[in-house]
Design a protein around this motif. Structure first.
Motif, PDB file in Angstrom:
ATOM      1  N   PRO A 119      72.718   1.666  73.473  1.00 26.19           N
ATOM      2  CA  PRO A 119      72.107   3.142  73.393  1.00 26.19           C
ATOM      3  C   PRO A 119      73.349   4.322  73.732  1.00 26.19           C
ATOM      4  N   LEU A 120      73.912   4.452  74.244  1.00 26.93           N
ATOM      5  CA  LEU A 120      75.202   5.541  74.723  1.00 26.93           C
ATOM      6  C   LEU A 120      75.852   6.199  72.889  1.00 26.93           C
ATOM      7  N   MET A 153      75.256   9.718  71.631  1.00 28.03           N
ATOM      8  CA  MET A 153      76.752  10.478  71.690  1.00 28.03           C
ATOM      9  C   MET A 153      76.298  10.884  70.283  1.00 28.03           C
ATOM     10  N   ALA A 154      76.057   9.524  69.057  1.00 28.63           N
ATOM     11  CA  ALA A 154      75.787  10.139  67.595  1.00 28.63           C
ATOM     12  C   ALA A 154      74.389  10.945  66.953  1.00 28.63           C
ATOM     13  N   ASP A 167      83.407  10.679  67.928  1.00 30.41           N
ATOM     14  CA  ASP A 167      84.910  10.789  68.011  1.00 30.41           C
ATOM     15  C   ASP A 167      85.262  11.732  68.208  1.00 30.41           C
ATOM     16  N   THR A 168      85.224  12.935  69.597  1.00 32.90           N
ATOM     17  CA  THR A 168      85.322  14.146  70.201  1.00 32.90           C
ATOM     18  C   THR A 168      85.763  14.022  71.338  1.00 32.90           C
ATOM     19  N   TYR A 169      87.019  14.545  71.706  1.00 29.39           N
ATOM     20  CA  TYR A 169      87.611  15.143  73.401  1.00 29.39           C
ATOM     21  C   TYR A 169      85.778  14.394  74.690  1.00 29.39           C
ATOM     22  N   MET A 176      83.806   5.240  71.272  1.00 32.07           N
ATOM     23  CA  MET A 176      84.059   6.918  70.609  1.00 32.07           C
ATOM     24  C   MET A 176      84.605   6.971  69.908  1.00 32.07           C
ATOM     25  N   MET A 177      86.289   6.727  70.306  1.00 35.16           N
ATOM     26  CA  MET A 177      86.490   7.506  69.513  1.00 35.16           C
ATOM     27  C   MET A 177      87.354   7.194  68.033  1.00 35.16           C
TER      28      MET A 177
END
Length: 275
Positions: free
Chosen positions: A123-124, A128-129, A135-137, A215-216
């Motif tokens: 879900p996170l 975020m998508a 892929d952001t700080y 995330m990255m």
């Protein structure tokens, strides 16, 4: 007298064995990093014949460890600052400001400590998508804040509960607003807990692999621990370079602990026993 000495040895021997088991991997990794590839193949466990920093230089420059360190510093510093700000405010509110649902909110934060990240990672990632934060700080910083905020709130609330309410009442009588009490009274009195929470959260974020890997995905945005993990595949036939990457990643954590080990212990103890 003899019984007390025997009791000390019963405690000292297992603790010495535990210390040796903890220190040996660091010594072994440092020794491997100082070897050439040829020396490592000939004998993995012998001391390095001619110790040098060539592998460390290779890992730092050619592999891109410098970029990974910068990425980690940016993310960890920002995440820890947000965690301390939000956690200290929430801890003050939950410990000294009575409002409807405060108890339920604290219990909700406490329950969130027992939720593994693997349960919420899908879900996170979708949230975020949808917010274009992958892929952001900013996305990784917010993910760290969401993951480690319950622990920070719990620690700060436990510590602030031990501060007498009369101090808050006296500050309000002197004309301070709620924010003034937080800034002038709670922050100075909670320095030990803030230091402890900051160091522990920095260690959590620095050592994280799973959240950062999720995330990255881009190589240029990798944090240090993800970069070290990727070295295992790139340099599977050159273990000294891989060991150098591990050593680079471990040194900041080791230095932080050596300088602040007393503050970590004192802060955790105070936050867990007061109130």
């Amino acid at each position: 007298m003899r019984g007390s000495r025997a009791g000390r040895w019963v405690v000292a021997i297992p603790m010495a064995a535990l210390a040796l088991a903890t220190i040996y991997p660091l010594v072994f990794t440092t020794n491997v990093a100082m070897k050439t590839r040829h020396d490592y193949i000939l004998d993995r466990f012998s001391p390095a014949r001619s110790p040098n920093l060539d592998n460390v230089t290779t890992a730092w420059t050619n592999v891109g460890m410098e970029r990974y360190v910068v990425n980690s510093l940016v993310v960890v510093t920002s995440a820890v600052a947000l965690l301390l700000l939000i956690g200290s405010m929430a801890g003050f509110a939950l410990s000294h400001l009575r409002f409807r649902g405060s108890r339920a909110l604290f219990l909700g934060c406490l329950a969130a400590l027992f939720v593994p990240f693997q349960v919420i990672m899908v879900p996170l990632a979708r949230i975020m998508a949808d917010g274009r934060l992958m892929d952001t700080y900013a996305g990784l910083i917010l993910a760290y804040v969401a993951q480690f905020l319950p622990f920070t709130i719990f620690l700060m609330t436990s510590y602030y509960t031990g501060i007498p309410g009369e101090i808050v009442d006296a500050a309000r009588i002197d004309g301070n607003t709620v924010y003034g009490v937080y800034r002038r009274v709670m922050l100075p009195m909670g320095r030990s807990a803030l230091l402890s929470a900051g160091i522990l959260n920095a260690l959590f974020c620095w050592n994280d692999v799973l959240i950062s890997l999720l995330m990255m995905p881009s190589p240029e945005h990798r944090t240090l621990m993800v970069g070290v993990t990727s070295l295992r595949g790139q340099y599977s036939d050159d273990i000294p370079v891989f060991a150098s990457g591990v050593l680079i990643a471990a040194l900041p954590v080791l230095v932080l602990y050596l300088f602040f080990q007393r503050q970590i212990a004192d802060g955790v103890t105070a936050g867990s026993t007061k109130g």
